[in-house]
Design a protein around this motif. Sequence first.
Motif, short mmCIF file in Angstrom:
data_model
loop_
_atom_site.label_atom_id
_atom_site.label_comp_id
_atom_site.label_asym_id
_atom_site.label_seq_id
_atom_site.Cartn_x
_atom_site.Cartn_y
_atom_site.Cartn_z
N THR B 45 32.01 66.16 -36.36
CA THR B 45 31.55 65.81 -35.02
C THR B 45 30.39 66.72 -34.61
O THR B 45 29.42 66.27 -34.00
CB THR B 45 32.72 65.92 -34.01
N ASP B 148 31.44 58.10 -34.98
CA ASP B 148 32.34 59.24 -35.15
C ASP B 148 33.77 58.75 -35.33
O ASP B 148 34.47 58.47 -34.38
CB ASP B 148 32.25 60.18 -33.95
N GLU B 149 34.21 58.66 -36.57
CA GLU B 149 35.55 58.16 -36.91
C GLU B 149 35.93 56.96 -36.04
O GLU B 149 36.95 56.98 -35.37
CB GLU B 149 36.58 59.28 -36.74
#
Lengths: 258, 253
Positions: B45, B148-149
């Motif tokens: 992140t 992000d994921e």
Amino acid sequence: MELRRPNTTRTVLPPLAVTVGMILLWQAVSASGAFHESAFPSPLAVLRGFSEELKNGRLINDLITSLFRVSCGFVLATALGIPTGLWLGQKLAARLAFLPIINFFRNLSPLAWMPFAILWFGVGDASAIFLIFLSAVFPVILATMAAVANIPTVYFRVAQNYGINGLENLTNVTLPAILPQVITTLRVTAGLAWLVVVAAEMIAGRDGLGFAVMDSRNGLRSDLLVVQMIVIGLIGVVIDRLLVQLTRIQSVRWGYEH
Amino acid sequence: MSIKPLRLEKVSRWFDAVEVLREVSLTITRGEFVAVVGPSGCGKTTLLNMLSGFDLPTSGSIERAGEVRMVYQQDGLFPWLTVAQNIALGLRQVKNASEQTQQINELVELIRLDGFENHYPHQLSGGMRQRVEMARALAGDSDILLLDEPFSAVDYLTRLRLRQELARLLDERPRTVVLVTHDIEEAAQLADRVIVLSERPARIRYELSISAPRPRDLTHPEVVSAIHRILTELGIEHDYEKTAGDNHFVAVE
Ligand SMILES: Nc1ncnc2c1ncn2[C@@H]1O[C@H](COP(=O)(O)OP(=O)(O)O)[C@@H](O)[C@H]1O
Ligand SMILES: [Mg+2]
């Protein structure tokens, strides 16, 4: 949600039955002679008192007076409390500095201010409005502040991604994000303000429902006392029902689900 | 045009005394889909925050050409806006109202949520919400998509479907993509290039290209082989080498 249709046999009849039962019980106790009529007026006496109060117009006048005071105090508290809460919610340093004193005042009964209210504003509208303001402003500040401080940062980053800048952050992110919690607080504080106005008028009033209660007591008119109690209770319920409508707004529903 | 939409040059990031990224250098070409995999907490992140410009490196430099949009792990949608209003955020440059409506409708159709335009996020499933997020990010003409994921909060089958959906959406609306994930399968199935990060402080540990066209099946030989190579690199699987003329595999230590 949409499938659950209101069902009158379940939502109207049982509460109606309970209310009628209460009135019958009341009638039974007053007919039993356990209490003197002046200490426990019968439903019929209260009904007569109600029509007397309506005819001479006093009830309506007192009601309007009390509602006016609550509205003024409540609007002032909201108008000042929400911006203050917004500011404190965004500034950690200010929050740390002001939180103890705000918590102190929030936990100090507004009624304790009564003597000063009378000293500063005399008996009448201004002192009642002042007390209502004090009862509402601190809860509104604290709730707004907490709501702002707890807005997930991801919302502001999304806003930045999509070109929401400056003042738009307030109108398009912060305000809609805190609205559900602010509405809940307004409901609670409006109820509180309605409690406070009655108490304030009992001591520092020459009119209003609270004053009317004291007046009935001094005149030994327990029938009118009950009339006033019923009106005060009903208006409290009406105020809450009105504010509940705010929670029906589609764009705040998310704050009340799950 | 030969400009590189994203370029990191020896980027390091410290948080106080904690070194999170160590000298990460990475160049991403236009239209490329790069997946960055690494264990939780390794700095993925943090890396995306550098790429998006939300955070600055402690040392090193970053070049970025184009408008960046990020899709988050969970709930980046504004809960007070409907599906259509959320997607409209991505179309703020489109001033003409009817054109905006038309584009919203196109996107809603693209993510197969017709009929849900006026629903609020809390009325949707997790998978539907992620599709709306993707539609919002792909609305208009942004250049770079940072993910992000994005599928880690949904169940396994939904995750597989969302991967297909993303591949299809990118086919319709090509973008330069950086996907950060701890899911090696996801990386191998979607990316042109997979970057494997080490534990914190994150360094680039391994890099591998996958040339099979998208959308790819999870069981596509190239995907399977990429997963195997990454797992081997991480020391989780053993390297088997096919012996000539024989049908069984032999481990080489
Ligand atoms: N703002 C910050 N301040 C201090 N430490 C941070 C901050 N952001 C991230 N970290 C630390 O950096 C490390 C990597 O975090 P992150 O990039 O979120 O990992 P990942 O996304 O790979 O799970 C973690 O150990 C985390 O505690
Ligand atoms: Mg992360």
